[in-house]
Design an enzyme around this catalytic site. Sequence first.
Site, PDB file in Angstrom:
ATOM      1  N   THR A 195      12.865  -3.597  -4.059  1.00 57.06           N
ATOM      2  CA  THR A 195      13.059  -5.007  -3.724  1.00 57.06           C
ATOM      3  C   THR A 195      14.244  -5.614  -4.444  1.00 57.06           C
ATOM      4  O   THR A 195      14.950  -6.475  -3.899  1.00 57.06           O
ATOM      5  CB  THR A 195      11.782  -5.804  -4.058  1.00 57.06           C
ATOM      6  OG1 THR A 195      10.706  -5.297  -3.264  1.00 57.06           O
ATOM      7  CG2 THR A 195      11.956  -7.286  -3.771  1.00 57.06           C
ATOM      8  N   ASP A 229      12.908   2.933  -0.329  1.00 56.75           N
ATOM      9  CA  ASP A 229      11.779   2.011  -0.418  1.00 56.75           C
ATOM     10  C   ASP A 229      10.690   2.789  -1.140  1.00 56.75           C
ATOM     11  O   ASP A 229      10.282   3.870  -0.698  1.00 56.75           O
ATOM     12  CB  ASP A 229      11.313   1.604   0.985  1.00 56.75           C
ATOM     13  CG  ASP A 229      10.183   0.588   0.953  1.00 56.75           C
ATOM     14  OD1 ASP A 229       9.230   0.797   0.179  1.00 56.75           O
ATOM     15  OD2 ASP A 229      10.235  -0.397   1.695  1.00 56.75           O
ATOM     16  N   THR A 281       8.482  -1.619  -6.847  1.00 56.24           N
ATOM     17  CA  THR A 281       7.261  -1.797  -7.623  1.00 56.24           C
ATOM     18  C   THR A 281       6.075  -1.017  -7.066  1.00 56.24           C
ATOM     19  O   THR A 281       5.161  -0.673  -7.821  1.00 56.24           O
ATOM     20  CB  THR A 281       6.876  -3.284  -7.700  1.00 56.24           C
ATOM     21  OG1 THR A 281       6.638  -3.782  -6.375  1.00 56.24           O
ATOM     22  CG2 THR A 281       7.961  -4.097  -8.371  1.00 56.24           C
ATOM     23  N   ASP A 282       6.064  -0.727  -5.763  1.00 52.98           N
ATOM     24  CA  ASP A 282       4.863  -0.140  -5.160  1.00 52.98           C
ATOM     25  C   ASP A 282       4.457   1.170  -5.824  1.00 52.98           C
ATOM     26  O   ASP A 282       3.268   1.424  -6.027  1.00 52.98           O
ATOM     27  CB  ASP A 282       5.063   0.080  -3.661  1.00 52.98           C
ATOM     28  CG  ASP A 282       4.966  -1.212  -2.864  1.00 52.98           C
ATOM     29  OD1 ASP A 282       4.511  -2.223  -3.434  1.00 52.98           O
ATOM     30  OD2 ASP A 282       5.350  -1.212  -1.682  1.00 52.98           O
ATOM     31  N   THR A 311      -0.144   0.274 -14.536  1.00 53.92           N
ATOM     32  CA  THR A 311      -0.585   0.268 -13.148  1.00 53.92           C
ATOM     33  C   THR A 311      -0.217  -1.076 -12.536  1.00 53.92           C
ATOM     34  O   THR A 311      -0.160  -2.093 -13.235  1.00 53.92           O
ATOM     35  CB  THR A 311      -2.103   0.523 -13.051  1.00 53.92           C
ATOM     36  OG1 THR A 311      -2.475   0.725 -11.679  1.00 53.92           O
ATOM     37  CG2 THR A 311      -2.909  -0.640 -13.613  1.00 53.92           C
ATOM     38  N   GLN A 330     -13.087   4.161 -10.712  1.00 57.08           N
ATOM     39  CA  GLN A 330     -12.551   3.084  -9.895  1.00 57.08           C
ATOM     40  C   GLN A 330     -12.351   1.808 -10.715  1.00 57.08           C
ATOM     41  O   GLN A 330     -11.667   0.894 -10.268  1.00 57.08           O
ATOM     42  CB  GLN A 330     -13.476   2.812  -8.712  1.00 57.08           C
ATOM     43  CG  GLN A 330     -13.588   3.976  -7.745  1.00 57.08           C
ATOM     44  CD  GLN A 330     -14.547   3.723  -6.602  1.00 57.08           C
ATOM     45  OE1 GLN A 330     -14.827   2.584  -6.244  1.00 57.08           O
ATOM     46  NE2 GLN A 330     -15.062   4.797  -6.014  1.00 57.08           N
TER      47      GLN A 330
END
Length: 337
Positions: free
Chosen positions: A14, A58, A90-91, A161, A273
């Site tokens: 980005t 990307d 960032t993803d 994360t 999780q």
Amino acid sequence: MRNKHIALIYTGGTVGMIKTEQGYAPMPDFAAALSALLGDRDDRLPRYTLHEYAAPIDSSNATPRDWQQVGRDIAARYHDYDGFVVLHGTDTMAYTAAALSFMLQGLRKPVILTGSQIPLSAARSDAPQNLITALQLAASDAIREVAIYFNQRLLRGNRATKVSIERLQAFDSPNYPWLGEACIEVKLNHAALLPCADRERFELPEYGNCMVLPLRFVPGLPLQAVRAMLDLKPQAVILACYGAGNAPDRDPALLDMLAQAAASGTVLAACSQSPHGRVTIGAYAAGAGMTAAGVIGAGDMTFEAAFAKLHHLLARGLAVDDVKREFLRDLSGELTA
């Protein structure tokens, strides 16, 4: 600081995009935009040389081979620069940061990943402060590891994360203290930083030839879906378990499937999780059968770190028992003993 020379590696993301009719796309001249941003701050920044990827990525398209490219690019230039800043989307930034920490073990210089939630070309962009502070941190003699700097936080790369898609505080480190914080002054948490290694121990194997799959347990998960995944014969599966490492055990067929996969050479690793805390398989009866099935726990590693670590160990060509042993060992600060 002007005596330091930093390699600024622009991989995409980005930070270097502009808005088009088709959505955000890489800007045509990132180098000029960067020069305009940093040109009047030269006296407060280290020297830098931009290395711009010909085809910006990307980060949602990034693969282990892309991690490998960045790692090898840093290794090839390691002796030419005092530190490195990697501009990244960032993803999947946390995946790349974790992978770099395993490829570049024993670092004696900073490798700082950063980017932005808002493009550099936008009026309210968070890119300028992220980039400027990352360059300053890359000139620090106290940092000798892979880290992510984002919105005032310096985080260990393999402990980070992504926690938000909207807030400027996009990253956090659930199970490890921040390495530093940039307020009016930049304050490093020296107790949390990795100590200086006696030597570099870079490992740059060929990535991309192994299959590591995620399996997230949800209420009522059909066993045929588990079977279909295991029938692909992956080298490793990360089980995203409930709580401290629990999985449904009412139907013994699930544990039988896992046991058969482990016996055939698939490494089975259990993450939680829940982002905070560590996996302790067998703490509850619902997880007791996992150990018998050959599942090992990921401790307090993030999912991203566990995924990258398995790719790295498998790429090294280790035997299954050696992969399990090394997975349970802290290699680069990713795991609390």
